[in-house]
Every structure is written in C-alpha cells, then in structure tokens.
Design an enzyme around this catalytic site. Structure first.
Site, PDB file in Angstrom:
ATOM      1  N   SER A  97     -13.465  -0.048   9.459  1.00 43.33           N
ATOM      2  CA  SER A  97     -12.707   0.181   8.230  1.00 43.33           C
ATOM      3  C   SER A  97     -13.190  -0.717   7.095  1.00 43.33           C
ATOM      4  CB  SER A  97     -11.224  -0.085   8.467  1.00 43.33           C
ATOM      5  OG  SER A  97     -10.517   0.052   7.253  1.00 43.33           O
ATOM      6  N   LYS A 106      -5.769  10.423   1.039  1.00 48.58           N
ATOM      7  CA  LYS A 106      -5.923   8.988   1.351  1.00 48.58           C
ATOM      8  C   LYS A 106      -7.034   8.398   0.479  1.00 48.58           C
ATOM      9  CE  LYS A 106      -7.183   6.503   5.648  1.00 48.58           C
ATOM     10  NZ  LYS A 106      -7.321   6.708   7.113  1.00 48.58           N
ATOM     11  N   ASP A 136     -17.823   3.332  13.026  1.00 47.10           N
ATOM     12  CA  ASP A 136     -16.576   3.351  12.257  1.00 47.10           C
ATOM     13  C   ASP A 136     -15.918   1.974  12.206  1.00 47.10           C
ATOM     14  OD1 ASP A 136     -14.297   3.996  10.900  1.00 47.10           O
ATOM     15  OD2 ASP A 136     -13.687   5.634  12.208  1.00 47.10           O
ATOM     16  N   VAL A 154      -5.182  -0.051   2.707  1.00 52.40           N
ATOM     17  CA  VAL A 154      -5.245  -1.503   2.516  1.00 52.40           C
ATOM     18  C   VAL A 154      -6.390  -1.871   1.577  1.00 52.40           C
ATOM     19  CG1 VAL A 154      -5.744  -3.688   3.705  1.00 52.40           C
ATOM     20  CG2 VAL A 154      -4.140  -2.032   4.723  1.00 52.40           C
ATOM     21  N   LYS A 162      -4.422  -1.962  13.392  1.00 52.81           N
ATOM     22  CA  LYS A 162      -3.926  -0.756  14.070  1.00 52.81           C
ATOM     23  C   LYS A 162      -4.126  -0.897  15.568  1.00 52.81           C
ATOM     24  CE  LYS A 162      -6.168   2.182  11.013  1.00 52.81           C
ATOM     25  NZ  LYS A 162      -6.462   3.467  10.375  1.00 52.81           N
ATOM     26  N   GLU A 222       0.856  -1.198   0.000  1.00 53.70           N
ATOM     27  CA  GLU A 222       0.000   0.000   0.000  1.00 53.70           C
ATOM     28  C   GLU A 222       0.881   1.232   0.000  1.00 53.70           C
ATOM     29  OE1 GLU A 222      -1.400   1.826   3.482  1.00 53.70           O
ATOM     30  OE2 GLU A 222      -0.999   0.108   4.779  1.00 53.70           O
ATOM     31  N   ASP A 266     -11.315  -1.812   5.053  1.00 52.13           N
ATOM     32  CA  ASP A 266     -10.262  -2.823   4.875  1.00 52.13           C
ATOM     33  C   ASP A 266     -10.818  -4.230   5.100  1.00 52.13           C
ATOM     34  OD1 ASP A 266      -8.527  -0.715   4.553  1.00 52.13           O
ATOM     35  OD2 ASP A 266      -7.363  -1.102   6.367  1.00 52.13           O
TER      36      ASP A 266
HETATM   37  N1  PSU Z   1      -2.101   1.284  10.184  1.00 55.74           N
HETATM   38  C1  PSU Z   1      -1.135   2.136  10.582  1.00 55.74           C
HETATM   39  N2  PSU Z   1      -0.959   3.279   9.870  1.00 55.74           N
HETATM   40  C2  PSU Z   1      -1.746   3.595   8.808  1.00 55.74           C
HETATM   41  C3  PSU Z   1      -2.751   2.687   8.401  1.00 55.74           C
HETATM   42  C4  PSU Z   1      -2.885   1.556   9.124  1.00 55.74           C
HETATM   43  O1  PSU Z   1      -0.440   1.888  11.566  1.00 55.74           O
HETATM   44  O2  PSU Z   1      -1.560   4.661   8.212  1.00 55.74           O
HETATM   45  C5  PSU Z   1      -3.609   3.033   7.217  1.00 55.74           C
HETATM   46  C6  PSU Z   1      -3.688   1.838   6.249  1.00 55.74           C
HETATM   47  O3  PSU Z   1      -3.505   2.324   4.946  1.00 55.74           O
HETATM   48  C7  PSU Z   1      -5.103   1.329   6.457  1.00 55.74           C
HETATM   49  C8  PSU Z   1      -5.829   2.602   6.734  1.00 55.74           C
HETATM   50  O4  PSU Z   1      -5.630   0.684   5.333  1.00 55.74           O
HETATM   51  O5  PSU Z   1      -4.951   3.284   7.618  1.00 55.74           O
HETATM   52  C9  PSU Z   1      -7.195   2.368   7.333  1.00 55.74           C
HETATM   53  O6  PSU Z   1      -7.826   3.602   7.470  1.00 55.74           O
HETATM   54  P1  PSU Z   1      -9.330   3.690   8.009  1.00 55.74           P
HETATM   55  O7  PSU Z   1      -9.255   3.245   9.448  1.00 55.74           O
HETATM   56  O8  PSU Z   1      -9.683   5.138   7.873  1.00 55.74           O
HETATM   57  O9  PSU Z   1     -10.147   2.768   7.187  1.00 55.74           O
HETATM   58 MN    MN Z   2     -12.863   4.413   8.882  1.00 58.14          MN
END
Ligand code: PSU
Ligand code: MN
Length: 310
Positions: free
Chosen positions: A146, A91, A144, A112, A165, A31, A148
């Site tokens: 993700s 993003k 919320d 991701v 995360k 990614e 992903d």
């Molecule tokens: N984990 C980290 N740093 C990041 C991410 C994940 O430690 O920057 C990023 C990845 O690209 C993941 C995204 O796919 O955050 C998910 O974001 P969201 O929670 O907004 O879906």
């Molecule tokens: Mn999100």
C-alpha cells in the site's frame, strides 16, 4: 479532461478547521474510505463516523474529515456534505488525487495515503484511522504494497491506527516501515496489534503512555530534520477484541475467495471486509467501530499535547 480552462487545483479547508488551526487549537484528520460502503456496511458506516467525531469533540479537538467532492479536496468537510461522502464508492489514494481534482470527480473517498497528504497540506498534524494499508501477503509475487506506508514516510503527520489491516503480512509491513524510516510506537503496549486482535505476536520498538510522549517524539523528529510522520499503534479495547481462532479462520476463507475471484489491488479490501463480516456473523463490524473510536480518542489526546507544545 478539459484543457481549455486550467482550473486552480483545489484544496479547501473547512471553516471550523481553519479557525482551529489559526488559533492553535487541536485538530484531528479522518479518512473517508472507512466511512463509505467500501469500508463498512450501512448504517454502521455513519455510526462509525458519528462516534469518531464525538470522541474528537469530547476531547476538545475539531474533526477534519477528508474527501474529494466535485473536484475539490476537502479537509474538514462541512456537515451538510457528509451524506455524499458516506455514499461514495470511488477510492482515492494519494496518487489518485491529481486526476480526481483535475477531472472534477463527484465523490472520492480518501484512503490513509490521500488523507495524510491532505492533512499535511492543510497543516493538520494528527490523523486517526482504523487500520493502515501495508504489505499484502504474497507481495513477493504481486508487488502489492500500500502507498499508505510511503505516505506515512513522506508527510509530517502522526497516524493513529489499530495496526494495519488484519489480512496483511504484518511482519513485512513492520519491516517496510523500518525501511522507510517511519517510527512505530505502541500506545500503552510494546506489541503490534492486528486490528481485531490486541497482539499480532510481533513487537514494536517503543512504547508510549501519553499524548505528551508522542508530542515530544514528533517535535524531536522535526528538530533533527526527519521528513516524515509516525505511526502510533493503538490496540482495540480489550472488551471489543475478537476471538483469534475465529477471526483467523474468517481471514483465510476471505483471502481464498479473493484468490478464486482473481481480485487484485484496491478491489481486495472491500471484498475481504464483507467476507469477514459474514463469517463472524457481523461481529467484526462493532469491533471495527470500537477500534476506530478508540483511535480517534488517542489521536485527540496527541493533538491536544501537540497544540500545547507548538
Ligand atoms: N483498513 C480497513 N478498512 C479499509 C481500509 C483499511 O480495515 O477500508 C482502507 C484505508 O482507507 C486504507 C486503504 O488507507 O484501505 C488501503 O488500501 P490499499 O491496500 O488498496 O492501499
Ligand atoms: Mn494496494
């Protein structure tokens, strides 16, 4: 958006990646959000990418960095364009890809979900990241979760991560992966890691010990018509693990700051990551680099096993 001329939706596979795919050689997708300022502070972001790329090449595979550049979705960005990706700040998740491509977005760094989507379209079967997104703490109110997780369930790609995360609700994240039917396996462990920590206190259903183990599961999943991918949870190397008390205190402070500032959705992660880096006097950054590199190594072993079994 310009509707006068309907452009051909663009996905471009880098030359080296295309050659490897047609020759049946191993490829590992990456990614780009973690390699942008949204994921890591400069110059650690470039070092992280360099170490991941080196790990993949040393293992005999070809890296395929994904990103959007000038409205084109790349799988295997060419070296001359990497600098633009590192400085990207928009993003792009999977659901943002249509707009990013149609509007000719200059630089979009892929999460991701977007990377797994692009990898699958290009025929890349293995993808390495740091930590996936998942179910956020307090999601019962905020909703919320993700994308992903859905992307992992939707595309036939093996994702290697150090769990999710660190500041997520990891128990709910595992429940959600189960709901979506995503097989979760531990790399040489039966524990689910927590990014900076090797053990979140939660278990995983299956332990694997080699790339071949994963390859056999992945091919078996396809053989029974399983529509999606798998998550391989690889703990941070023991020498790079952070102290649990320290990281948990830093996480709580970072989340309190997020709540105070009323941040939501995609804006949360960059703020939490920089607050954690500040609270750990920068120690979270080398830990993040080490786990990303380790994931790239494991992904390369899996990609090599899959290339041998295609
Ligand atoms: N984990 C980290 N740093 C990041 C991410 C994940 O430690 O920057 C990023 C990845 O690209 C993941 C995204 O796919 O955050 C998910 O974001 P969201 O929670 O907004 O879906
Ligand atoms: Mn999100």
């Amino acid at each position: 958006m310009d509707h006068d001329e309907i452009r051909n939706p663009a996905i471009r596979v880098g030359e080296e990646v295309a050659g490897a795919l047609s020759g049946g050689r191993p490829v590992v997708a990456l990614e780009s959000t973690i390699f942008s300022g949204l994921g890591l502070p400069a110059p650690a972001n470039r070092e992280c990418l360099d170490r991941c790329v080196a790990a993949i090449r040393n293992g005999g595979a070809v890296p395929a960095l994904t990103a959007v550049l000038d409205g084109t979705a790349w799988v295997g960005i060419e070296d001359r364009l990497v600098g633009r990706v590192l400085s990207g700040s928009a993003k792009v998740a999977a659901r943002d890809l249509p707009h990013a491509l149609a509007s000719g977005l200059g630089v979009g760094v892929t999460t991701v979900s977007a990377s797994v989507t692009l990898a699958a379209s290009a025929g890349v079967e293995v993808f390495a990241t740091g930590g996936i997104g998942g179910v956020h703490r307090g999601s019962e109110l905020s909703g919320d979760v993700s994308h992903d997780l859905t992307a992992l369930a939707r595309h036939r790609v093996v994702t290697v991560s150090a769990g999710a995360k660190a500041f997520l609700d990891l128990a709910r994240t595992l429940e959600y992966l189960e709901t979506l039917g995503v097989p979760v396996v531990g790399w040489k462990t039966d524990r689910f890691p927590a990014f900076y920590l090797r053990d979140s206190g939660l278990g995983v259903p299956t332990k694997v010990t080699s790339g071949d183990d994963v390859a056999v599961m992945f091919r078996s999943a396809a053989a029974v018509g399983h529509p999606g991918g798998m998550l391989v949870a690889n703990p941070i190397p023991a020498t790079d693990e952070l102290d649990a008390g320290r990281i948990n205190a830093a996480l709580d402070d970072a989340l309190a700051e997020v709540a105070r500032r009323g941040l939501r959705g995609p804006a949360v992660t960059p703020v939490v990551l920089s607050a954690i880096a500040a609270a750990t006097d920068g120690d979270s950054v080398p830990a993040n680099l080490a786990l990303a590199e380790s994931n790239a190594e494991v992904a390369t072993e899996i990609a090599s096993a899959l290339a041998g079994s295609a």
